[in-house]
Design a protein around this motif. Structure first.
Motif, PDB file in Angstrom:
ATOM      1  N   THR A   1      -2.630  -3.875   6.659  1.00  0.00           N
ATOM      2  CA  THR A   1      -3.686  -3.547   5.689  1.00  0.00           C
ATOM      3  C   THR A   1      -4.388  -4.776   5.135  1.00  0.00           C
ATOM      4  O   THR A   1      -5.342  -4.639   4.371  1.00  0.00           O
ATOM      5  CB  THR A   1      -3.101  -2.752   4.501  1.00  0.00           C
ATOM      6  OG1 THR A   1      -1.947  -3.434   4.003  1.00  0.00           O
ATOM      7  CG2 THR A   1      -2.724  -1.351   4.903  1.00  0.00           C
TER       8      THR A   1
ATOM      9  N   SER B   1       0.851  -1.196   0.000  1.00  0.00           N
ATOM     10  CA  SER B   1       0.000   0.000   0.000  1.00  0.00           C
ATOM     11  C   SER B   1       0.885   1.243   0.000  1.00  0.00           C
ATOM     12  O   SER B   1       0.998   1.971   0.977  1.00  0.00           O
ATOM     13  CB  SER B   1      -0.929  -0.015   1.212  1.00  0.00           C
ATOM     14  OG  SER B   1      -1.788  -1.124   1.153  1.00  0.00           O
TER      15      SER B   1
ATOM     16  N   PRO C   1      -3.274  -4.869  -0.396  1.00  0.00           N
ATOM     17  CA  PRO C   1      -3.308  -3.552  -1.034  1.00  0.00           C
ATOM     18  C   PRO C   1      -4.627  -3.339  -1.763  1.00  0.00           C
ATOM     19  O   PRO C   1      -5.360  -4.295  -2.057  1.00  0.00           O
ATOM     20  CB  PRO C   1      -2.126  -3.594  -2.008  1.00  0.00           C
ATOM     21  CG  PRO C   1      -1.863  -5.041  -2.249  1.00  0.00           C
ATOM     22  CD  PRO C   1      -2.310  -5.774  -1.028  1.00  0.00           C
ATOM     23  N   SER C   2      -4.928  -2.088  -2.057  1.00  0.00           N
ATOM     24  CA  SER C   2      -6.163  -1.724  -2.752  1.00  0.00           C
ATOM     25  C   SER C   2      -6.308  -2.486  -4.064  1.00  0.00           C
ATOM     26  O   SER C   2      -5.414  -2.452  -4.912  1.00  0.00           O
ATOM     27  CB  SER C   2      -6.167  -0.217  -3.033  1.00  0.00           C
ATOM     28  OG  SER C   2      -7.048   0.109  -4.087  1.00  0.00           O
TER      29      SER C   2
ATOM     30  N   ARG D   1      -2.596   4.349  -3.310  1.00  0.00           N
ATOM     31  CA  ARG D   1      -1.575   3.694  -2.495  1.00  0.00           C
ATOM     32  C   ARG D   1      -1.157   2.338  -3.044  1.00  0.00           C
ATOM     33  O   ARG D   1      -1.569   1.290  -2.558  1.00  0.00           O
ATOM     34  CB  ARG D   1      -2.056   3.533  -1.035  1.00  0.00           C
ATOM     35  CG  ARG D   1      -2.656   4.773  -0.394  1.00  0.00           C
ATOM     36  CD  ARG D   1      -1.757   6.016  -0.501  1.00  0.00           C
ATOM     37  NE  ARG D   1      -0.428   5.784   0.048  1.00  0.00           N
ATOM     38  CZ  ARG D   1       0.696   6.081  -0.618  1.00  0.00           C
ATOM     39  NH1 ARG D   1       0.655   6.572  -1.841  1.00  0.00           N
ATOM     40  NH2 ARG D   1       1.861   5.848  -0.055  1.00  0.00           N
ATOM     41  N   VAL D   2      -0.324   2.373  -4.081  1.00  0.00           N
ATOM     42  CA  VAL D   2       0.183   1.148  -4.677  1.00  0.00           C
ATOM     43  C   VAL D   2       1.696   1.258  -4.827  1.00  0.00           C
ATOM     44  O   VAL D   2       2.200   2.128  -5.543  1.00  0.00           O
ATOM     45  CB  VAL D   2      -0.445   0.853  -6.063  1.00  0.00           C
ATOM     46  CG1 VAL D   2      -0.156  -0.598  -6.464  1.00  0.00           C
ATOM     47  CG2 VAL D   2      -1.938   1.094  -6.054  1.00  0.00           C
TER      48      VAL D   2
END
Length: 392
Positions: A269, A102, A272-273, A247-248
């Motif tokens: 998290t 993230s 990641p997204s 956010r990568v």
């Protein structure tokens, strides 16, 4: 009511960019002199429309994009990064050696979490990227500054003299934040050899690799069949594809280390997204020509910065590249005071060297970072015009 606080957090300085933004409170900028914000190294424009459309389509048509994904990232994106690194650096990188995080800051935090603990040491050249220093402080890890002098290039021999039994890693950022300098391939390899010699990790943050001015590979570390025993490489998709809000980031390291990184990511998290990863993958697959244009524009702004400094009385350019110019100012005041005065006196918001150097550093008091990624050539020229007319 008693406010309980981890003493390591109490000893960690506030986020510098947020502190600088508070300098704007109450300051009115006239219409004929709007604020020029060169404080933060992040794109402010949205991603290209085609990329946004691909992300929007995934949002509407891929139900799995709303669910937890693999902790180490989407397999397709990991494979794409591995293929790109293999092609551009030489050597071999496997998908299993890539983790998606993230953002690149999280990649750094995860790498450090697997390497060092309370009382251990990490060597970082100065001026340093302040978020690296903040994370180390919050973890009780001692940051060992490696002075770089006017060249802003670290010396491997000087670094070796700083190694102790508690040293766990050396951190390099190239192209450098905040200095802008591009570390020569030979210098990067010398640090790799040094880390190998002493059994340390070399953390190589290449957040700004897409805006390196060189046409050749910036280093050849992946050509060593045993690179994964020493190298931990970090990357950000945020700058290349304007995905800062999604956010990568990525980490390339040994399979064994990534198994430990997975523990960290799963507790922070979980994954990641998904949408951000889909956007990053689509960008890597479809935006090569567009990214080349972005690189050309950044290199033109870099050239404008380098061209303007010689005519600026008393200022001295120390480093320039990627998103940054790092310079020495001519004033008797320390740079943190100069930076605050620039807001009202010239409508300029930039960060002082004191935010990138050890407390009390003489060099930091004379230095400023100018993040020029969001001002074009005309904006750069206006910045120089305001500085040349400045009276402090």
């Amino acid at each position: 009511m008693t406010f309980t606080l981890n003493p390591r957090f109490a000893a960690t300085f506030p986020p510098p960019v947020m502190e600088a933004r508070r300098w704007l409170d109450g300051v009115i900028h006239p219409d004929d002199r709007p604020l020029i914000n060169v404080s933060q190294a992040a794109p402010v424009a949205p991603p290209p429309e085609a990329l946004r459309a691909a992300m929007a389509d995934a949002l509407m048509t891929q139900p799995e994009s709303h669910l937890y994904g693999p902790v180490l990232g989407l397999p397709a994106l990991r494979a794409r990064v591995a293929d790109e690194w293999t092609r551009s650096y030489g050597g071999t990188v496997q998908a299993s050696q890539v983790a998606i995080t993230s953002g690149c800051n999280q990649a750094f935090a995860a790498a450090i979490a697997t390497l060092a603990g309370d009382g251990d040491e990490v060597i970082i050249p100065t001026p340093w990227y302040f978020n690296h220093k903040m994370w180390l402080d919050m973890q009780g890890i001692h940051t060992v500054p490696l002075a770089t002098g006017d060249s802003l290039l670290p010396d491997p021999d000087a670094a070796e003299a700083l190694i102790t039994p508690r040293t766990r890693a050396i951190v390099l950022v190239t192209p450098n934040n905040p200095g802008g300098v591009e570390y020569p391939a030979g210098l990067v390899h010398a640090f790799y050899d040094l880390a190998q010699k002493h059994g340390l990790a070399l953390i190589l943050d290449e957040t700004y690799r897409d805006f390196d001015s060189r046409t050749s590979a910036p280093h050849d570390l992946f050509s060593d069949p045993d690179w994964a025993d020493t190298l931990i490489q970090l990357y950000s998709f945020s700058k290349a594809y304007r995905l800062t809000g999604h956010r990568v980031g990525a980490m390339t390291a040994s399979v064994k280390r990534l198994a430990e990184v997975e523990k960290f990511l799963d507790t922070v998290t979980i994954c990641p997204s998904q949408i951000g990863q889909i956007g990053a993958l689509w960008g890597m697959e479809n935006l090569g020509q567009w990214l080349a244009g972005e690189r050309a524009e950044i290199l033109d702004r870099r050239a404008a910065m380098a061209e303007g400094f010689p005519a600026l009385d008393g200022w001295r350019l120390l480093g320039c590249g990627a998103y940054f110019a790092y310079a020495e100012h001519p004033y008797d005041l320390p740079s943190n005071e100069v930076a605050q005065r620039l807001v009202g006196a010239a409508g300029l918001l930039m960060l002082p060297g004191t935010m990138f150097m050890p407390e009390g550093s003489a060099g930091g008091k004379r230095q400023m970072r100018i993040a020029f990624a969001n001002i074009d050539r005309a904006g750069v020229q206006e910045l120089f015009r305001r500085l040349s007319n400045l009276s402090i």
